[in-house]
Motif scaffolding. Structure first.
Motif, PDB file in Angstrom:
ATOM      1  N   ASP A 124       0.517   4.536  -2.521  1.00  0.00           N
ATOM      2  CA  ASP A 124       0.414   5.848  -1.894  1.00  0.00           C
ATOM      3  C   ASP A 124       1.446   6.822  -2.458  1.00  0.00           C
ATOM      4  N   THR A 162      -8.418   6.098   0.496  1.00  0.00           N
ATOM      5  CA  THR A 162      -7.489   6.712  -0.456  1.00  0.00           C
ATOM      6  C   THR A 162      -8.252   7.408  -1.571  1.00  0.00           C
ATOM      7  N   SER A 167       4.073  11.558  -0.173  1.00  0.00           N
ATOM      8  CA  SER A 167       3.065  10.613   0.290  1.00  0.00           C
ATOM      9  C   SER A 167       1.800  11.333   0.709  1.00  0.00           C
ATOM     10  N   HIS A 219       0.830  -1.218   0.000  1.00  0.00           N
ATOM     11  CA  HIS A 219       0.000   0.000   0.000  1.00  0.00           C
ATOM     12  C   HIS A 219       0.857   1.257   0.000  1.00  0.00           C
ATOM     13  N   GLU A 220       2.082   1.140   0.522  1.00  0.00           N
ATOM     14  CA  GLU A 220       2.979   2.298   0.526  1.00  0.00           C
ATOM     15  C   GLU A 220       3.366   2.692  -0.896  1.00  0.00           C
ATOM     16  N   SER A 251      -0.626   9.311   2.268  1.00  0.00           N
ATOM     17  CA  SER A 251      -1.254   8.321   3.131  1.00  0.00           C
ATOM     18  C   SER A 251      -1.011   8.618   4.595  1.00  0.00           C
TER      19      SER A 251
END
Length: 765
Positions: free
Chosen positions: A404, A454, A759, A400-401, A761
């Motif tokens: 993001d 997101t 980022s 998920h990083e 996130s």
């Protein structure tokens, strides 16, 4: 010396190797003394068979003995012994037995360690060996039988085994010479196949250099960049949609499988001949046609059919090449990911916190940054790319990083101009910002692994930009306030508006607030009620009562409702296909009723189209396709004063015609439209959101749609054939060519630091 009756042939096993070494030392000493006889006899032992004889001068067993003896005197083999060394290097060692291959590699490593002047020759032949060699059958050493009739007979190796031996040679050289990557890089570029070369030629070389990047990490980024460059070159050349091909023909072609070339023996290749027609048959058929009118028409028809078949065949060939390259690259990335996330235990592993796992994960993260850097400098500026960007689409799903950070980079580039290493001012051009907005929209809409949170965060960022741009357009001191609607100064605003429309169509369920969420926010503060719309808008566009009261939407979407009723009028300048679908979904969900605005835009477009084209001297009027172009933002130049004077007064408008620059910049381009490469699609399909998965119930979506005029439906229908991912994009100069990445990227660490700062996130807090 002959093969069986030389002076050493009868020597006993106990002292044979000593006798070989003594002969070598004597031959070199005699050469220094001016007597070339023994030396030339030594050179002849490695001489290839003559064209009239398939029997070599020396058996493979004797060759191993000679190489073993020469390994003791490699420091003496300078350039004056080039004939001997070149003969040894020209041996088809990779096609011979495994024992001989290992002996040859051992000798060569000793040679380049002692005499560095031979390194270039060795590397050049090694890299060339990674390509598809159709001459290996002719080079195969006749001293080892090609057909296995006894247990001791030599069985020809497969291509995969041959390439493994070449990789073993390169790895051995890398362990001896740490600076070897700098010498390898230009050779990899020089031997890269031309994009016109056959599929198997492209596939073999690309798979080999990708494998090289796994053990030569210094070249990993350059090699991956070169492979992506080649894939882009093929991707942009595919100028027709795959589903425009005849379904049966497409299936027949794409289902053909020549097999993995690595699994075939080098003397058993069945795909070496080109399938291209020489055109002789067509020439004979045309030569018999007479010059009559009917025959001439038939000739033109035959020529057109022939050209069409050649065009389809060319596209099929490109598709096959691209599919193979994409599949090989996906496999390479997947293999690396498995190595980095599931490392095999080794003797260096002391414990879970010994640093080994952490180091592997950092390499995985570095690979992501490499992909992202390649995307930013090569893929993003190429608007016609339809498939290559899915490499990053797939890789983002691994963590998920990654997704993001990818969205962070795209939002930074699109909304705030980003940081461009290629520009002194650090500001991305508007066309790149528009492309980045399209990537944001397509990625959030199509990636099934992008969650609701997101999605809402992205929409909030996009809507905040729209709000700021509308605010700036009302401030006299701001430069953008003097730019008329539809002009290039607002191109990013329209691109972002189109991105929001597109995301809304796919993710409207995730953008709706639940009853609990509305209660937490105080009965939906972001809902734009009917009474909030200006009265003038009610009267002009007939929107009173069209906004469903009480329906809550994600934060920021009230800006969209204000934007489409603003003077900038994004429904007029965005893609008709996107606008049309947005209008349907927005009405179905009760978010907004857009058909009155669309109908007003169409009426304005028709009037402006007549003004731009006028009634010519012969009374011809503008075509419907021109009218459709005007609706989407005129692509033709504004009419000259003379043209306007020639028009009737009833056709003129009091306000000036809209600027013509926007239509080209806002071509429909959603880069993650359905992936059409059949073989490599297996990596994409599990992660992909189809329109059929999210489309609203059509039973309710048609209510009230009939209020749109019939002319609107007809004119919008002109654009139904437009592909959202088709040839609408523009190529931007400056994309790097194949091989230009192999020199490395000194700014790689800086790019990674910039990415980390982008980022969006909360996970990275």
């Amino acid at each position: 010396m002959g093969r069986d009756n030389g002076p050493l042939a009868s020597s006993g096993d106990g002292y044979r190797q000593g006798m070989y070494l003594a002969f070598v030392n004597n031959a070199l000493a005699e050469k220094r003394a001016g007597n070339l006889g023994p030396y030339m006899e030594l050179v002849a032992q490695f001489q290839a068979p003559s064209p009239t004889s398939s029997t070599p001068n020396t058996s493979p067993t004797q060759l191993r003995s000679w190489l073993s003896a020469l390994s003791h005197v490699v420091s003496s083999l300078d350039r004056s012994h080039s004939q001997l060394v070149e003969n040894i290097l020209l041996l088809p060692w990779a096609t011979m037995s495994e024992a001989f291959s290992h002996m040859w590699i051992k000798f060569v490593c000793s040679l380049v360690s002692a005499r560095g002047e031979w390194l270039t020759s060795v590397l050049s032949r090694a890299v060339k060996g990674l390509s598809y060699r159709s001459d290996w059958r002719a080079l195969a050493y006749a001293g080892e039988p090609a057909n296995a009739t006894t247990s001791s007979a030599h069985v020809p190796p497969t291509r995969g085994q041959i390439y493994d031996r070449i990789h073993l040679l390169i790895r051995s050289l890398l362990s001896l010479i740490p600076t070897l990557p700098s010498s390898l890089a230009p050779l990899l570029v020089r031997n890269f196949p031309h994009k016109r070369d056959r599929r198997v030629v492209q596939l073999v070389y690309i798979r080999n250099i990708l494998k090289m990047s796994e053990y030569c990490t210094e070249l990993a980024e350059g090699i991956l960049g070169a492979v992506v460059d080649r894939a882009i070159q093929l991707d942009v050349e595919i100028q027709v949609e795959l589903d425009e091909l005849e379904e049966s023909e497409e299936a027949e072609f794409l289902d053909q499988d020549i097999g993995d070339p690595f699994d075939k023996r080098f003397d058993d290749d069945g795909d070496e001949s080109d399938d291209e027609s020489d055109g002789e048959e067509d020439g004979q058929s045309l030569s018999d046609i007479s010059e009559g009118e009917d025959d001439l028409e038939e000739a033109n028809h035959i020529i057109a059919e022939t050209e069409g078949e050649k065009a389809i065949s060319h596209v099929r060939d490109l598709v096959s090449k691209l599919d193979s390259i994409m599949f090989a690259t996906f496999e390479h990335l997947n293999r690396l990911n498995e190595q980095y996330t599931k490392p095999e235990p080794g003797p260096w592993s002391v414990g879970p916190d010994a640093g080994g796992s952490k180091s592997l994960l950092s390499r995985r993260q570095h690979l992501f940054h490499t992909l992202l850097a390649i995307f930013a400098r090569a893929v993003l500026p190429t608007f016609k790319s339809r498939h290559v960007q899915f490499l990053l689409f797939w890789f983002n799903a691994l963590d998920h990083e990654f997704a993001d950070l990818f969205l962070g980079v795209l939002l930074t580039k699109s909304l705030y101009g980003g940081t461009s290493e290629t520009q002194e001012g650090g500001e991305e051009p508007a066309i790149i910002r528009a492309a980045a907005a399209s990537y944001v929209a397509s990625f959030v809409s199509r990636a099934s692994y992008i969650d609701q949170h997101t999605c809402r965060a992205v929409v909030l960022n996009l809507c905040a930009f729209l709000d700021a741009h509308m605010e700036a357009s009302t401030i006299p001191e701001m430069e953008v306030s003097s730019a008329p609607p539809g002009s290039g100064a607002h191109s990013v605003f329209y691109a972002v508006s189109q991105a929001v429309f597109y995301i809304f169509c796919f993710r409207w369920r995730d953008l709706q607030l639940t009853e609990d969420e509305q209660a937490e926010q105080g009965a939906g503060p972001d809902v734009m009620e009917a009474e909030d719309i200006p009265a003038a808008t009610h009267v002009a566009l007939g929107m009173a009562g069209q906004v469903r009261p009480g329906q809550g939407w994600a934060e920021g979407l009230n800006v969209v409702q204000r934007a489409i009723t603003s003077p900038l009028n994004p429904l007029k300048y965005c893609s008709p296909n996107v606008v049309r679908q947005f209008a349907r979904v927005a009405q179905h969900t009760g978010f907004l009723y857009c058909y009155s605005i669309i109908e007003a835009n169409n009426r304005s477009g028709r009037v402006r189209s007549r003004q731009s084209s006028g009634q010519g001297l012969h009374g011809s009027s503008v075509s419907r396709s021109d009218s459709a172009n005007t609706v989407t933002g005129s692509r033709r130049p504004s009419p000259t004063p003379q043209d306007q004077d020639s028009q009737s007064g009833s056709d003129r408008l009091e306000d000036p015609p809209e600027p013509a620059s926007l239509g080209t910049d806002l071509e429909v381009f959603f880069p993650f439209d359905p992936y059409k490469l059949r073989t490599s699609a297996m990596f994409v399909e599990p992660l992909y959101r189809e329109w059929s998965d999210v489309a609203p119930d059509e039973d309710d979506s048609d209510e009230g749609e009939g209020e749109a005029s019939e002319d609107e439906s007809e004119e919008e229908g002109e654009d139904d054939g437009d592909s959202q991912g088709g040839s609408g994009g523009l190529d931007i100069p400056g994309a790097r060519t194949v091989g230009s990445h192999l020199a490395g990227d000194e700014d790689g660490d800086e790019f990674a630091r910039q990415v980390e700062a982008m980022s969006i996130s909360p996970y990275r807090g």
